[in-house]
Design a protein around this motif. Structure first.
Motif, PDB file in Angstrom:
ATOM      1  N   LEU A  89      -2.950  -4.103 -13.326  1.00 60.61           N
ATOM      2  CA  LEU A  89      -3.876  -3.338 -12.432  1.00 60.61           C
ATOM      3  C   LEU A  89      -4.615  -4.368 -11.499  1.00 60.61           C
ATOM      4  O   LEU A  89      -4.593  -4.039 -10.122  1.00 60.61           O
ATOM      5  CB  LEU A  89      -4.605  -2.332 -13.013  1.00 60.61           C
ATOM      6  N   ARG A  90      -5.463  -5.205 -12.136  1.00 57.89           N
ATOM      7  CA  ARG A  90      -6.514  -5.827 -11.224  1.00 57.89           C
ATOM      8  C   ARG A  90      -5.549  -6.922 -10.014  1.00 57.89           C
ATOM      9  O   ARG A  90      -5.757  -7.260  -9.056  1.00 57.89           O
ATOM     10  CB  ARG A  90      -7.116  -6.792 -12.224  1.00 57.89           C
ATOM     11  N   THR A  91      -4.491  -7.403 -10.624  1.00 57.32           N
ATOM     12  CA  THR A  91      -3.577  -8.163  -9.759  1.00 57.32           C
ATOM     13  C   THR A  91      -2.808  -7.461  -8.817  1.00 57.32           C
ATOM     14  O   THR A  91      -2.905  -7.838  -7.402  1.00 57.32           O
ATOM     15  CB  THR A  91      -2.660  -9.164 -10.550  1.00 57.32           C
ATOM     16  N   ALA A  92      -2.322  -6.432  -9.086  1.00 59.56           N
ATOM     17  CA  ALA A  92      -1.453  -5.614  -8.275  1.00 59.56           C
ATOM     18  C   ALA A  92      -2.190  -4.994  -7.154  1.00 59.56           C
ATOM     19  O   ALA A  92      -1.742  -4.666  -6.094  1.00 59.56           O
ATOM     20  CB  ALA A  92      -0.494  -4.399  -8.813  1.00 59.56           C
ATOM     21  N   VAL A 109       3.854   1.757 -14.473  1.00 55.04           N
ATOM     22  CA  VAL A 109       3.251   0.545 -14.591  1.00 55.04           C
ATOM     23  C   VAL A 109       3.349   0.269 -16.346  1.00 55.04           C
ATOM     24  O   VAL A 109       2.361   0.262 -16.844  1.00 55.04           O
ATOM     25  CB  VAL A 109       2.114   0.358 -13.807  1.00 55.04           C
ATOM     26  N   SER A 110       4.462   0.347 -16.924  1.00 58.78           N
ATOM     27  CA  SER A 110       4.561   0.324 -18.419  1.00 58.78           C
ATOM     28  C   SER A 110       5.784  -0.225 -18.870  1.00 58.78           C
ATOM     29  O   SER A 110       6.466  -0.411 -18.252  1.00 58.78           O
ATOM     30  CB  SER A 110       4.613   1.784 -18.806  1.00 58.78           C
ATOM     31  N   ASP A 111       5.429  -0.614 -20.179  1.00 57.56           N
ATOM     32  CA  ASP A 111       6.748  -1.206 -20.836  1.00 57.56           C
ATOM     33  C   ASP A 111       6.629  -1.156 -22.277  1.00 57.56           C
ATOM     34  O   ASP A 111       5.635  -0.514 -22.956  1.00 57.56           O
ATOM     35  CB  ASP A 111       6.707  -2.988 -20.381  1.00 57.56           C
ATOM     36  N   GLY A 112       7.525  -1.308 -22.957  1.00 53.62           N
ATOM     37  CA  GLY A 112       7.677  -0.981 -24.474  1.00 53.62           C
ATOM     38  C   GLY A 112       6.589  -1.819 -25.184  1.00 53.62           C
ATOM     39  O   GLY A 112       6.459  -3.146 -25.158  1.00 53.62           O
ATOM     40  N   ALA A 113       5.698  -0.936 -26.073  1.00 49.47           N
ATOM     41  CA  ALA A 113       4.463  -1.613 -26.730  1.00 49.47           C
ATOM     42  C   ALA A 113       3.397  -2.473 -25.875  1.00 49.47           C
ATOM     43  O   ALA A 113       3.012  -3.412 -26.451  1.00 49.47           O
ATOM     44  CB  ALA A 113       5.330  -2.656 -27.823  1.00 49.47           C
ATOM     45  N   ASP A 155       0.855  -1.091  -0.112  1.00 47.62           N
ATOM     46  CA  ASP A 155       0.109  -0.002  -0.279  1.00 47.62           C
ATOM     47  C   ASP A 155       0.869   1.368   0.111  1.00 47.62           C
ATOM     48  O   ASP A 155       0.364   2.224   0.569  1.00 47.62           O
ATOM     49  CB  ASP A 155      -1.025  -0.013   1.127  1.00 47.62           C
ATOM     50  N   SER A 156       1.971   1.281  -0.738  1.00 47.66           N
ATOM     51  CA  SER A 156       2.843   2.248  -0.910  1.00 47.66           C
ATOM     52  C   SER A 156       2.748   3.217  -2.058  1.00 47.66           C
ATOM     53  O   SER A 156       3.346   4.095  -2.297  1.00 47.66           O
ATOM     54  CB  SER A 156       4.331   1.966  -0.440  1.00 47.66           C
ATOM     55  N   ILE A 157       1.865   2.892  -2.938  1.00 46.83           N
ATOM     56  CA  ILE A 157       1.933   3.385  -4.418  1.00 46.83           C
ATOM     57  C   ILE A 157       0.419   4.175  -4.399  1.00 46.83           C
ATOM     58  O   ILE A 157      -0.634   3.381  -4.357  1.00 46.83           O
ATOM     59  CB  ILE A 157       1.895   2.408  -5.511  1.00 46.83           C
ATOM     60  N   ASP A 158       0.529   5.435  -4.602  1.00 49.36           N
ATOM     61  CA  ASP A 158      -0.772   6.330  -4.363  1.00 49.36           C
ATOM     62  C   ASP A 158      -1.213   6.397  -6.025  1.00 49.36           C
ATOM     63  O   ASP A 158      -2.380   6.533  -6.220  1.00 49.36           O
ATOM     64  CB  ASP A 158      -0.533   7.550  -4.034  1.00 49.36           C
ATOM     65  N   VAL A 159      -0.281   6.333  -6.977  1.00 49.78           N
ATOM     66  CA  VAL A 159      -0.684   6.713  -8.450  1.00 49.78           C
ATOM     67  C   VAL A 159      -0.080   5.690  -9.253  1.00 49.78           C
ATOM     68  O   VAL A 159       1.088   5.448  -8.884  1.00 49.78           O
ATOM     69  CB  VAL A 159      -0.066   8.071  -8.863  1.00 49.78           C
ATOM     70  N   MET A 160      -0.705   4.962 -10.175  1.00 51.70           N
ATOM     71  CA  MET A 160      -0.101   4.165 -11.098  1.00 51.70           C
ATOM     72  C   MET A 160      -0.130   4.608 -12.571  1.00 51.70           C
ATOM     73  O   MET A 160      -1.371   5.303 -12.910  1.00 51.70           O
ATOM     74  CB  MET A 160      -0.701   2.851 -11.244  1.00 51.70           C
TER      75      MET A 160
END
Length: 330
Positions: free
Chosen positions: A105-108, A91-95, A59-64
């Motif tokens: 998002l649902r799992t995290a 929360v991103s990666d190439g392509a 619970d340390s991430i307020d914005v993704m």
């Protein structure tokens, strides 16, 4: 009698039983390896991103920030924390496709409960299906029937999900100190039309694909069900944006009650210099450009969303130390 029937029809019986058993095995094994957050296109990078998020304190991430490479090149969570005390993660990666982002998002959310999800909308105009490759049409149908083939690189090196238990021991040395941000100091100027947002150069590529609409609906439903706010933010990129794409995003955002800001319309306000602030001719920003975008976006989020300033909290001491250690922000 039964024995005689079996001996007489052995080959026919085996010809029937074998495909049935094989189908059952493939179906069961597919259900085992399929991600719990929903089907994804790139299981390797999806799992890697989930593992990185799992190494962050609960619970340390307020914005993704979600999206493709525009996100991890342009947005610095440590700069936003340094300037506003808001904790965030790229929360991103190439392509990366929307199906992957939806699953992440649902799992995290089992470990982190962000107050805000920021979607970079370039992904709305790219392929979204977990099982579709332009170069692999013959295999797409088989992979959709039996995901075990789709996730073969996953089960070959299968490690139980780090999200299964809060009791897992995590190696703190593996924590991503930049919170998903990958900057570049390379400079390759953009020399095209500076009024690119007044043109319809990408008009034939400005329709939001049906698959993407499906995953956007899943994300908006997920956010609504969990009380998470959504913000769509188009990052500066002459290669990827024009007026027609802006209009498509604006229409979708208005129809779905989602906030939308297009930073391509604010490049002068941010001080973006296309001669010095892009690493690859107007596709992605470099470190110089990312500082300007992160400063503007951090201010915007702090002003429009009630997010806590964690800079004086002992539990966020490592964030302050990370921001100081990277040496990028005064």
């Amino acid at each position: 009698m039964v024995k005689d029937f079996y001996i007489k029809n052995k080959n026919k019986i085996m010809a029937f039983i074998f495909p049935v058993v094989l189908t059952l095995i493939l179906s069961v094994s597919s259900s085992i390896v399929s991600p719990e957050g929903g089907e994804v296109y790139d299981i390797v990078n999806t799992d890697k991103k989930l593992e990185d998020l799992a190494l962050e304190d609960k619970d340390s991430i307020d914005v993704m920030f979600t999206g493709n490479s525009l996100v991890f090149r342009d947005i610095s969570p440590l700069q936003i924390y340094h300037e506003h005390g808001i904790s965030s993660y790229d929360v991103s990666d190439g392509a990366m496709r929307l199906c992957d982002q939806c699953s992440i998002l649902r799992t995290a959310y089992k470990r982190h409960t962000p107050d805000l999800i920021v979607i970079e909308p370039c992904v709305m105009f790219s392929e979204a299906s977990p099982y579709r490759d332009a170069f692999a049409h013959p295999t797409n149908f088989v992979e959709s029937l039996f995901p075990i083939f789709h996730y073969h690189t996953f089960y070959k090196a299968y490690i139980p999900s780090i999200f299964d238990s809060d009791d897992n021991e995590l190696d703190e040395d593996d924590v991503d100190g930049m919170k998903g941000f990958q900057y570049s100091e390379k400079v390759e100027p953009y020399t095209g039309d500076l009024n690119y947002m007044e043109k319809d150069r990408l008009k034939n590529e400005s329709e939001i694909h049906e698959d993407n609409l499906y995953y956007l609906k899943k994300i908006t439903d997920f956010a609504e069900a969990n009380g998470v706010k959504l913000l769509v933010t188009a990052l500066p990129s002459p290669v990827n944006y024009d007026r027609s794409r802006h209009d498509s995003i604006q229409k979708w955002a208005e129809e779905n009650g989602v906030d939308f800001i297009d930073l391509n319309l604010l490049t002068d306000e941010m001080g973006i210099d296309w001669a010095t602030d892009t690493k690859d001719g107007g596709d992605h920003l470099n470190l110089s450009g990312s500082k300007k975008v992160s400063a503007y976006l951090g201010n915007y989020i702090a002003e429009h969303y009630s997010l806590k300033d964690h800079r004086d909290e002992e539990s966020f001491k490592d964030w302050s130390e990370a921001a100081d250690k990277c040496g990028l922000y005064d």
